[in-house]
Design a protein around this motif. Structure first.
Motif, PDB file in Angstrom:
ATOM      1  N   PHE A   1       8.097   1.489   7.627  1.00 53.81           N
ATOM      2  CA  PHE A   1       7.965   2.852   7.123  1.00 53.81           C
ATOM      3  C   PHE A   1       8.868   3.738   7.958  1.00 53.81           C
ATOM      4  O   PHE A   1       8.763   3.765   9.172  1.00 53.81           O
ATOM      5  CB  PHE A   1       6.499   3.253   7.305  1.00 53.81           C
TER       6      PHE A   1
ATOM      7  N   VAL B   1       9.727   3.620   2.288  1.00 53.57           N
ATOM      8  CA  VAL B   1       8.636   2.653   2.368  1.00 53.57           C
ATOM      9  C   VAL B   1       9.188   1.273   2.061  1.00 53.57           C
ATOM     10  O   VAL B   1       9.880   1.082   1.056  1.00 53.57           O
ATOM     11  CB  VAL B   1       7.501   2.996   1.382  1.00 53.57           C
ATOM     12  N   SER B   2       8.887   0.317   2.915  1.00 53.11           N
ATOM     13  CA  SER B   2       9.262  -1.068   2.673  1.00 53.11           C
ATOM     14  C   SER B   2       8.153  -1.958   3.188  1.00 53.11           C
ATOM     15  O   SER B   2       8.037  -2.187   4.385  1.00 53.11           O
ATOM     16  CB  SER B   2      10.591  -1.411   3.362  1.00 53.11           C
ATOM     17  N   LYS B   3       7.301  -2.429   2.297  1.00 53.40           N
ATOM     18  CA  LYS B   3       6.150  -3.275   2.643  1.00 53.40           C
ATOM     19  C   LYS B   3       6.245  -4.518   1.793  1.00 53.40           C
ATOM     20  O   LYS B   3       6.105  -4.470   0.581  1.00 53.40           O
ATOM     21  CB  LYS B   3       4.851  -2.514   2.380  1.00 53.40           C
TER      22      LYS B   3
ATOM     23  N   SER C   1       4.634  -7.759   2.135  1.00 54.77           N
ATOM     24  CA  SER C   1       3.678  -8.853   2.190  1.00 54.77           C
ATOM     25  C   SER C   1       2.267  -8.318   2.054  1.00 54.77           C
ATOM     26  O   SER C   1       2.029  -7.115   2.128  1.00 54.77           O
ATOM     27  CB  SER C   1       3.828  -9.626   3.511  1.00 54.77           C
TER      28      SER C   1
ATOM     29  N   SER D   1       8.666  -0.919  -2.298  1.00 56.30           N
ATOM     30  CA  SER D   1       9.954  -0.486  -1.765  1.00 56.30           C
ATOM     31  C   SER D   1      10.313   0.830  -2.426  1.00 56.30           C
ATOM     32  O   SER D   1       9.881   1.116  -3.545  1.00 56.30           O
ATOM     33  CB  SER D   1      11.048  -1.532  -2.030  1.00 56.30           C
TER      34      SER D   1
ATOM     35  N   GLU E   1      -3.430  -0.809   4.445  1.00 56.22           N
ATOM     36  CA  GLU E   1      -2.252  -1.671   4.372  1.00 56.22           C
ATOM     37  C   GLU E   1      -1.047  -1.015   5.039  1.00 56.22           C
ATOM     38  O   GLU E   1      -0.207  -1.689   5.652  1.00 56.22           O
ATOM     39  CB  GLU E   1      -1.921  -1.987   2.910  1.00 56.22           C
ATOM     40  N   LEU E   2      -0.943   0.314   4.907  1.00 58.73           N
ATOM     41  CA  LEU E   2       0.214   1.034   5.443  1.00 58.73           C
ATOM     42  C   LEU E   2       0.000   1.545   6.867  1.00 58.73           C
ATOM     43  O   LEU E   2       0.946   2.009   7.498  1.00 58.73           O
ATOM     44  CB  LEU E   2       0.559   2.218   4.535  1.00 58.73           C
TER      45      LEU E   2
ATOM     46  N   ASP F   1       2.444   0.919  10.051  1.00 63.65           N
ATOM     47  CA  ASP F   1       3.746   1.565   9.973  1.00 63.65           C
ATOM     48  C   ASP F   1       3.621   3.081  10.003  1.00 63.65           C
ATOM     49  O   ASP F   1       4.465   3.776  10.568  1.00 63.65           O
ATOM     50  CB  ASP F   1       4.477   1.126   8.698  1.00 63.65           C
TER      51      ASP F   1
END
Length: 271
Positions: free
Chosen positions: A2, A96-98, A100, A106, A240-241, A244
């Protein structure tokens, strides 16, 4: 990961930048954007700056009161030390780049306008000069966010794709910050100042509401299902976030408080 780039309030807050190296649960790492502020430090104590005993800044919760009294001044802006108002708070971009787990996303958010930071309550604040530690805990009753978004991915088994306007509300945001500090000499005057060297941030959100417009190229039926799911499972999405996001918050607070403390010589408030 993030990340945030291009901070609009260039001399009052730092941006959340990519490649932040502070790992969750630890101190340490490189902060990728420091605030450029050429204003000279204070030489006289203003009314909003309380004094505390240098030998024991926490006596009778003095440092907590000092910290709390800073917030109205920060919200209004302190032009004499180069700190602009942060109400509302403007951020150019959040990426945002998650990739898994239950959340795969993204893209990002642009032109964020965040209202509510000035209503923070200081639940706790302490300063330990001997151990070089400074910590504080804030409660923000409500944050209202409006922005543009561009996202693609999956939440659990549900696809998410779209771009447009987003509105978000966060309630009862509890943030705890732990820092390692050093005492340095300010470059213009040589006055002693506090510098935050390392920072760790943790946070919890009581509730979240979000509405993404123009999902699936304007398909209202699919959009309604995604927005409903996000609002019914807001805590899970935030969880989940969270790692980050905590890195990003560390970069925000690191820039803000170093900008403030660099203009507040300790001779004015540690006596």
């Amino acid at each position: 990961m993030f990340t945030i780039t291009n901070w609009k309030l260039a001399i009052s807050w730092c941006g959340i930048i990519g490649a932040v190296c502070v790992m969750p649960g630890t101190y340490g790492g490189a902060y990728t954007r420091e605030i450029v502020n050429d204003k000279p430090p204070l030489q006289e104590r203003p009314a909003w700056l309380q004094t505390c005993k240098r030998s024991n800044p926490n006596e009778d919760k003095c440092f907590r009161r000092l910290f709390f009294q800073l917030f109205p001044a920060l919200a209004a802006g302190i032009p004499e030390i180069g700190v602009k108002s942060f109400e509302p708070l403007n951020i150019d971009q959040v990426s945002v780049s998650k990739g898994s787990g239950n959340l795969v996303l993204s893209g990002g958010f642009q032109n964020l306008v965040i209202r509510g930071p000035s209503n923070a309550t200081v639940r706790r604040a302490s300063l330990d000069l001997e151990r070089r530690l400074l910590s504080f805990e804030l409660v923000l009753p409500r944050l209202r966010i409006r922005a543009k978004y561009n996202l693609k991915g999956n939440i659990l088994l549900l696809p998410l794709i779209g771009n447009g306007d987003v509105a978000m509300a966060l309630k009862n945001v509890h943030t705890t910050v732990y820092t390692r500090i050093s005492l340095r000499n300010e470059t213009q005057t040589g006055d002693e100042i506090i510098h935050i060297d390392e920072m760790k941030v943790s946070f919890e959100v009581g509730a979240m509401r979000i509405h993404l417009k123009n999902l699936f190229n304007g398909n209202d039926i699919l959009a309604a299902s995604i927005n409903t799911f996000l609002n019914q499972n807001g805590n899970e999405v935030i969880a989940e976030l969270r790692p980050d996001l905590e890195l990003g918050l560390a970069d925000i607070f690191h820039g803000l408080w170093n900008n403030v403390f660099s203009k507040m010589p300790t001779k004015l408030w540690l006596v």
